[in-house]
Design a protein around this motif. Structure first.
Motif, PDB file in Angstrom:
ATOM      1  N   LEU A 202       0.830  -1.196   0.000  1.00 21.22           N
ATOM      2  CA  LEU A 202       0.000   0.000   0.000  1.00 21.22           C
ATOM      3  C   LEU A 202       0.869   1.252   0.000  1.00 21.22           C
ATOM      4  N   LYS A 203       1.842   1.300   0.880  1.00 18.50           N
ATOM      5  CA  LYS A 203       2.735   2.464   0.948  1.00 18.50           C
ATOM      6  C   LYS A 203       3.526   2.632  -0.342  1.00 18.50           C
ATOM      7  N   LYS A 204       3.996   1.521  -0.886  1.00 17.72           N
ATOM      8  CA  LYS A 204       4.773   1.555  -2.132  1.00 17.72           C
ATOM      9  C   LYS A 204       3.939   2.139  -3.278  1.00 17.72           C
ATOM     10  N   TYR A 205       2.735   1.605  -3.477  1.00 17.48           N
ATOM     11  CA  TYR A 205       1.904   2.063  -4.593  1.00 17.48           C
ATOM     12  C   TYR A 205       1.358   3.469  -4.348  1.00 17.48           C
ATOM     13  N   PHE A 206       1.158   3.819  -3.114  1.00 17.41           N
ATOM     14  CA  PHE A 206       0.748   5.187  -2.775  1.00 17.41           C
ATOM     15  C   PHE A 206       1.854   6.167  -3.164  1.00 17.41           C
ATOM     16  N   ARG A 207       3.098   5.850  -2.834  1.00 18.78           N
ATOM     17  CA  ARG A 207       4.233   6.707  -3.236  1.00 18.78           C
ATOM     18  C   ARG A 207       4.345   6.792  -4.757  1.00 18.78           C
ATOM     19  N   LEU A 208       4.269   5.636  -5.414  1.00 24.11           N
ATOM     20  CA  LEU A 208       4.346   5.613  -6.879  1.00 24.11           C
ATOM     21  C   LEU A 208       3.212   6.429  -7.497  1.00 24.11           C
ATOM     22  N   GLY A 209       2.020   6.222  -6.975  1.00 20.01           N
ATOM     23  CA  GLY A 209       0.861   6.952  -7.488  1.00 20.01           C
ATOM     24  C   GLY A 209       0.997   8.445  -7.299  1.00 20.01           C
ATOM     25  N   ASN A 210       1.427   8.853  -6.131  1.00 22.04           N
ATOM     26  CA  ASN A 210       1.597  10.287  -5.873  1.00 22.04           C
ATOM     27  C   ASN A 210       2.647  10.890  -6.797  1.00 22.04           C
TER      28      ASN A 210
END
Length: 181
Positions: free
Chosen positions: A65-73
């Protein structure tokens, strides 16, 4: 291949591990697609907070979740769709995203900033207006929600086309109309 259909079938059948693996592969194959990123983030969030009968490693899912949240942002910081949907779910379990905004004023919270930016980027989009207004004035937002549900079929159809996270927003709109007047 229609990835949305396959993904939605996995979700409907509560095949969480297969759905998560599938959507991570879709994101890897389509790094410029905001919708697949939103689906991935939403699924991780959903599994961590709401799914039942899950036998997955929650620490790994939280890390994802944190990984994809960073990538998405990093990739979609100017995408109103991304900002609206992710800003909306960020309010629920923000700590899971690695965000510590609990004690901040509403206007200083990342989720609020995301919703505000989505509305600023597309001020004529009543969904984004509703999301932003809801954070400041629930009663006024209920009037916007009612307008969307009763007079803007194209918005409802668009939300339904988004699968589970679109359904989530539709439920919020309905709840806002029926409970927040």
């Amino acid at each position: 291949m229609n990835w949305k259909k396959t993904f939605n079938e996995l979700i409907e059948n509560e095949q969480w591990e297969a759905a998560l693996t599938f959507i991570k592969n879709v994101v890897a194959a389509n790094p410029n697609d905001a919708e697949s990123m939103i689906q991935c983030i939403y699924l991780c969030h959903y599994i961590l907070l709401e799914a039942h009968n899950v036998s997955l490693d929650f620490r790994k899912i939280e890390s994802d979740l944190k990984k994809y949240f960073r990538l998405g942002n990093n990739s979609f910081s100017d995408s109103p769709e991304y900002l609206f949907f992710i800003g909306n779910i960020l309010f629920i379990g923000e700590w899971l995203f690695g965000v510590d905004d609990d004690l901040k004023l509403m206007e200083e919270r990342l989720a609020f900033k995301m919703m505000k930016k989505a509305y600023q980027l597309e001020p004529d989009n009543t969904l984004y207006k509703w999301g932003y207004t809801f954070l400041m004035d629930v009663k006024s937002a209920s009037l916007i929600a009612e307008q969307i549900l009763k007079k803007e079929d194209h918005r409802v159809v668009w939300l339904k086309s988004k699968g589970s996270f679109g359904d989530y927003i539709l439920r919020q709109l309905e709840r806002n109309v029926t409970h927040d007047r």
